[in-house]
Design an enzyme around this catalytic site. Structure first.
Site, PDB file in Angstrom:
ATOM      1  N   HIS A   1      -3.565   3.756  -5.477  1.00  0.00           N
ATOM      2  CA  HIS A   1      -3.514   5.234  -5.514  1.00  0.00           C
ATOM      3  C   HIS A   1      -2.382   5.766  -4.656  1.00  0.00           C
ATOM      4  O   HIS A   1      -1.904   6.875  -4.848  1.00  0.00           O
ATOM      5  CB  HIS A   1      -4.857   5.841  -5.080  1.00  0.00           C
ATOM      6  N   ARG A   2      -1.987   4.968  -3.671  1.00  0.00           N
ATOM      7  CA  ARG A   2      -0.817   5.293  -2.845  1.00  0.00           C
ATOM      8  C   ARG A   2      -0.027   4.011  -2.691  1.00  0.00           C
ATOM      9  O   ARG A   2      -0.610   2.933  -2.552  1.00  0.00           O
ATOM     10  CB  ARG A   2      -1.248   5.770  -1.455  1.00  0.00           C
TER      11      ARG A   2
ATOM     12  N   LYS B   1      -1.087  -1.960   1.767  1.00  0.00           N
ATOM     13  CA  LYS B   1      -0.871  -2.362   3.160  1.00  0.00           C
ATOM     14  C   LYS B   1      -2.049  -3.169   3.663  1.00  0.00           C
ATOM     15  O   LYS B   1      -3.206  -2.862   3.355  1.00  0.00           O
ATOM     16  CB  LYS B   1      -0.761  -1.068   4.000  1.00  0.00           C
TER      17      LYS B   1
ATOM     18  N   LYS C   1      -4.557  -7.305   1.338  1.00  0.00           N
ATOM     19  CA  LYS C   1      -4.802  -8.318   2.377  1.00  0.00           C
ATOM     20  C   LYS C   1      -4.291  -9.655   1.892  1.00  0.00           C
ATOM     21  O   LYS C   1      -4.286  -9.937   0.697  1.00  0.00           O
ATOM     22  CB  LYS C   1      -6.305  -8.434   2.653  1.00  0.00           C
TER      23      LYS C   1
END
Ligand code: GLU
Length: 470
Positions: free
Chosen positions: A64-65, A69, A105
């Site tokens: 979604h973004r 990360k 991850k």
């Protein structure tokens, strides 16, 4: 909880919160599911010349973004299930602290305590090359960071490998965070997760009503804490709890055993002793207990699991004596374990909020790398000049002069570390109050449900706004 059930536990927390939301069923499925996984096996030469085949993963949970990360860990228990669960937690964590990233991850199935530096480097560089090959890394794609068993050194190797293979990119070092300072890292990143844990606990403990509900007086000072894990997160959290919060560190648990001293022990001395001798054993002034895990069940006010997941389960939750369990690690309390803790009136400060300080400061590092300038460079001297003129105005108005040491203290320009720490503190305080507001206004059972609900609603909203559905 049995191994391989970690994602199931995260999903059950998710479902419990999702049931309280107005988000549609299809959207909830998208927010919950893991969107992409790369499972790899690659050969690496050992120090003795033999070839070994290493198994590793990278999971990108939510787009979604962008970038996605999340850290990379070395651990023998790394599995696909664990990597996906941790990637999902990263999505929820970023949404909680307003970091505009999706969650990811990575994991490498190796015992970090048994790796020579040379072998580690070869594995890390080869893993990075694999990620590049499949487009699973890049400043706008997916940005790794340290996690269990990795640190600045590994992040430096990742940055260097990426830079060398992607020479023409404008900001190659923004492909990874948690780098050494000399490789465009940011001051404050190393201690960020532990310091964020401290700010989170401190903020909770300032709420007199919530503390009363768990049978404690407000404030950290004098509260007895047991810490599991003296790695980067556990060490820094314990350090700040003791030095800034004046808490009593009553227990420290590590792989080889545990120390217990109801009147407290000095974290710095314990850490030094362990670094010097390789073990907690023999530390003067505390009882050494070989069966370290049992110390989770000792009497204390705050239990701080800062190592791995699945530490408090249905098996031992009934014997935990702490009033607050503060999840410094990812997933240390399983779903069934938490049900027992909450029946017994024990409050859990959930991981997706409490340990989000690391990724918050990673965000600052990423921004700095992309800007190509450190945060203080544009402000520091200007601030110093403004303060000097203020002091001089006061001196001329009062006819009295400020002594040189006081003047130095008053007029110094802000450092990059000051800025990072202040922004981290503000993020942890604000995010806590946003979760707490949801908790109270929606009359939810606990803070974790409130935190999950907030994340789910924010991620769903972001998907709606960006309209990526074909
Ligand atoms: N591994 C850390 C975590 O679990 C940090 C992630 C990051 O900085 O991207 O939150």
């Amino acid at each position: 909880m049995a191994r391989g059930k970690f994602f199931q536990s995260v999903s059950r927390y998710f479902d419990r919160a999702a049931a309280q939301s107005a988000v549609t069923a299809g959207m909830l499925r998208q927010v919950k599911t893991c969107n992409a996984v790369y499972r790899m096996r690659f050969p690496v030469r050992e120090d003795n010349g033999h070839i070994t085949v290493v198994e590793a993963f990278r999971a990108e949970h939510s787009f979604h973004r962008l970038p996605t990360k999340g850290g990379i860990r070395f651990s023998r228990r790394v599995s696909l299930d664990e990597t996906i669960a941790l990637a999902a937690l990263m999505s929820y964590k970023c949404a909680i602290v307003g970091v505009p990233f999706g969650g990811a991850k990575g994991g490498i199935v190796l015992d970090p305590s048994k790796l020579s530096s040379g072998f580690r480097e070869r594995v890390t560089r080869r893993y990075t090359a694999e990620l590049i090959r499949k487009n699973f890394i890049g400043p706008d794609i997916d940005v790794p960071a340290p996690d269990y068993g990795t640190g600045e050194r590994e992040m430096g190797w990742i940055a260097d490998t990426y830079k060398n293979l992607r020479m023409n990119e404008p900001h190659p070092y923004a492909c990874v965070t948690g780098k050494p300072l000399g490789m465009q890292g940011i001051p404050g990143r190393k201690q960020a997760t532990g310091l964020g844990v401290y700010y989170g606990i401190r903020t909770f403990m300032e709420q007199a009503d919530d503390m009363k509900a768990v049978g404690l007086t407000p404030g950290i000072a004098g509260k007895r804490v047991i810490v599991q894990g003296l790695g980067n997160v556990g060490y820094h959290a314990a350090h700040y709890l003791q030095c800034d919060g004046k808490a009593v560190i009553a227990g420290i648990i590590e792989r080889e055993g545990a120390l217990y001293a109801p009147d407290g022990m000095d974290v710095e001395s314990v850490n030094r002793h362990r670094l010097d001798t390789g073990s907690l054993e023999g530390f003067p002034g505390a009882e050494y207990i070989k069966e370290g895990h049992s110390v989770l069940e000792k009497d204390c006010d705050v239990l701080l699991p800062a190592a791995l997941e699945e530490q408090i389960t249905a098996e031992n939750a009934g014997r935990i004596q702490a009033r607050i369990v503060a999840e410094a690690a990812n997933g240390p309390v399983g779903f069934d374990g938490e049900a027992i803790l909450s029946q017994r009136g024990i409050c859990t400060l959930p991981d997706l909020y409490l340990n989000a300080g690391g990724v918050t400061v990673s965000y600052f590092e990423w921004l700095k790398n992309r800007a190509g300038v450190s945060f203080d460079r544009m402000f520091s001297r200007h601030e110093e000049l403004t303060k000097i003129s203020l002091v001089e105005t006061i001196e001329s108005m009062t006819g009295r002069s400020v002594s040189p040491p006081v003047r130095r203290q008053l007029v110094h320009g802000v450092s990059e570390e000051d800025m990072v720490v202040a922004a981290l503190e503000q993020t942890m305080i604000q995010s806590f109050h946003q979760i707490r507001e949801r908790w109270k206004s929606r009359k939810l059972h606990d803070l974790r449900t409130a935190a999950f609900l907030l994340s789910i609603e924010r991620i769903a909203e972001s998907y709606e706004q960006h309209g990526i559905f074909p």
